[in-house]
Design a protein around this motif. Structure first.
Motif, PDB file in Angstrom:
ATOM      1  N   SER A   1     -40.899  -8.988  19.290  1.00 49.92           N
ATOM      2  CA  SER A   1     -40.353  -7.860  18.530  1.00 49.92           C
ATOM      3  C   SER A   1     -39.953  -6.738  19.466  1.00 49.92           C
ATOM      4  O   SER A   1     -39.004  -6.002  19.209  1.00 49.92           O
TER       5      SER A   1
ATOM      6  N   GLY B   1     -35.727  -3.950  21.788  1.00 47.85           N
ATOM      7  CA  GLY B   1     -36.309  -4.326  20.500  1.00 47.85           C
ATOM      8  C   GLY B   1     -36.791  -3.102  19.752  1.00 47.85           C
ATOM      9  O   GLY B   1     -36.228  -2.019  19.877  1.00 47.85           O
ATOM     10  N   ASN B   2     -37.858  -3.252  18.996  1.00 44.02           N
ATOM     11  CA  ASN B   2     -38.389  -2.203  18.135  1.00 44.02           C
ATOM     12  C   ASN B   2     -39.178  -1.184  18.953  1.00 44.02           C
ATOM     13  O   ASN B   2     -40.331  -1.409  19.303  1.00 44.02           O
TER      14      ASN B   2
END
Length: 82
Positions: A31, A64-65
């Protein structure tokens, strides 16, 4: 746990949902990915380098996040002794 030179940190994949750490590539798509040099990571873990400052100076790269990456800060503050 990891067999490596004392001044070299291996590529680590952390699965925080299942509380697992892997040496090498992750088992599934991550993630969030953090990229930081060995020296800067040690300074970050010791509290000598602020994560936000490292990010703004380009020493810490996040893909990503980014909100998930911010959740790692308490882990480094808990017991920052290497």
């Amino acid at each position: 746990m990891f067999d490596c030179h004392p001044f070299f940190l291996p590529f680590l994949a952390m699965d925080l949902k299942n509380a697992k750490v892997y040496e090498g590539a992750p088992e599934s798509k991550p993630s969030t990915t953090l990229t930081i040099s060995d020296e800067d990571f040690i300074e970050l873990a010791e509290g000598k380098l602020n994560a936000q400052t490292a990010f703004m100076k380009g020493k810490l790269k996040v893909t990503g996040n980014i909100m998930l990456a911010q959740k790692l800060a308490p882990l480094l503050k808990a017991n920052a002794k290497l």
